[in-house]
Design a protein around this motif. Structure first.
Motif: not given
Lengths: 122, 256
Positions: A8-10, A12, A112-113, A116, B103-108, B111-113, B115-117, B120
């Motif tokens: 699910m991740l791209s 960006n 954890i990815p 940022l 499922e943990l993600i460091v992001t703003d 961001a990064g999800l 498109q594909r999420l 869902l």
């Protein structure tokens, strides 16, 4: 990070057109057993990009998934077990996700990815 | 906690991990979890596959949601994001302490999800940085990012809403914490234009702030561009919630 999440991740980063799939650099992979739910797997099968999923599973050292898959395979217990294992039980614990276009590495620490972006990438 | 005897287990404060740069569970977090508890029968019948929290902070909320809805065996998976790496780490510890996981993600935001999420997420919970602050405090490093909301506290909320719209599935629900200063009725009107109905699940006033937990869902009968209806819809939903509100008013004197 599970392969479900990887799928699910791209990337960006500004200007990147094709940020999917991120290439996996695996330093440490762990397996955590979880109960299977067939309905969930069937639902996710429709959503998963199979090629990216198979490539990711191989990068994690798992080679039991067929190159191509179609929904009829979901009737096979063996296929379902392998799909479940690769999708939900394999975790990238340490390593990186690499943008396919720019080569920028997003680190994965303690599972954890960190996606940022730097100021000049936004 | 005695009054919660018949309710499902939620995250326990003594098991919630902490860090000096991570927002600790407070009135707003408790109000959001109380909203999830108030709506738990609907949530369970909703059979979500993917649940998501944007801005997971201490992990109190996503842990509680996972305890209410169950994990993989129930066919539910969780994704949580935060812009603060310390917060994501603390969320991991909090979830582990309760025997659940996400499922943990460091992001703003997501961001990064995006498109594909897209399409869902069946349940999304958001306790955004909603405190009105100068605009330059928004999104700075550390704990400030957990509360600094810019003008009217809306800067981050207004970025999250279109992302939520993109990620939510056809049957997706969003639970959002808002402050009166955020102008919740205008948020509901904005969402109505995107085709969402809304209702207040919990309203709570403390000495410092008045909080609304608003639930949004896609409604085929909800047509955009009808401001009159938007307003009456908001007030109408307020009226239908009076029974629920009076119920909750009696049970929440022990927080913070």
């Amino acid at each position: 990070m599970r392969l479900l999440t990887h799928n699910m991740l791209s990337s960006n980063i500004k200007g990147v057109v094709n940020g999917f799939p991120l290439r996996i650099e695996a330093e440490k992979v762990v397996e955590k057993t979880v109960e299977m739910n067939g309905d969930f797997l069937k639902k996710m099968f429709e959503k998963v990009d199979w090629k990216a999923f198979v490539d990711a599973s191989r990068a994690m050292g798992y080679n039991e998934l067929p190159e191509e898959a179609d929904p009829s395979m979901l009737d096979s217990d063996e296929f379902l077990n392998n799909f479940h294992h690769a999708l939900l039980e394999l975790h990238l614990e340490e390593g990186a996700l690499v943008c396919p276009e720019t080569g920028r590495r997003f680190p994965v620490t303690k599972g954890i990815p960190n996606m940022l972006l730097h100021e000049d990438e936004v | 906690m005695a009054s919660h005897k018949q309710l499902p287990r939620t995250a326990q404060i003594r098991l919630v991990s902490s860090h000096q740069e991570v927002y600790e569970p407070c009135d707003d977090s408790f109000a959001l979890v109380d909203a999830l508890l108030a709506d738990r029968n609907n949530l369970q019948e909703h059979h979500p596959s993917l649940c998501m929290e944007i801005g997971c902070g201490s992990g109190y909320v996503i842990t509680s949601l996972a305890l209410i809805l169950g994990q993989e065996a129930s066919g539910v998976n969780y994704i949580a994001t935060d812009i603060n790496p310390h917060a994501v780490e603390v969320t991991r510890e909090t979830m582990e302490a309760h025997g659940v996981g996400a499922e943990l993600i460091v992001t703003d935001i997501a961001a990064g999800l995006e498109q594909r999420l897209a399409g869902l997420v069946d349940v999304m919970v958001v306790n955004p940085p909603y405190v009105p602050t100068p605009e330059d405090e928004v999104g700075v490093e550390g704990i400030t990012s957990s509360w600094a909301g810019g003008e009217n506290g809306r800067s981050v909320i207004d970025k999250i809403l279109p992302v939520a719209d993109r990620l939510l599935s056809e049957k997706g629900w969003l639970y959002l914490v808002t402050l009166t200063a955020n102008n919740p009725s205008e948020i509901c009107q904005q969402m109505r234009k995107k085709g969402y109905a809304s209702k207040i699940v919990v309203q709570r006033s403390t000495e410092e702030e008045s909080l609304h937990i608003i639930k949004f869902w896609r409604d085929v009968d909800t047509v955009g561009d009808e401001p009159d209806q938007s307003v009456s819809g908001f007030i109408g939903s307020l009226l239908t919630q009076i029974r629920l509100l009076s119920y909750w008013r009696g049970t929440n004197s022990d927080k913070c």
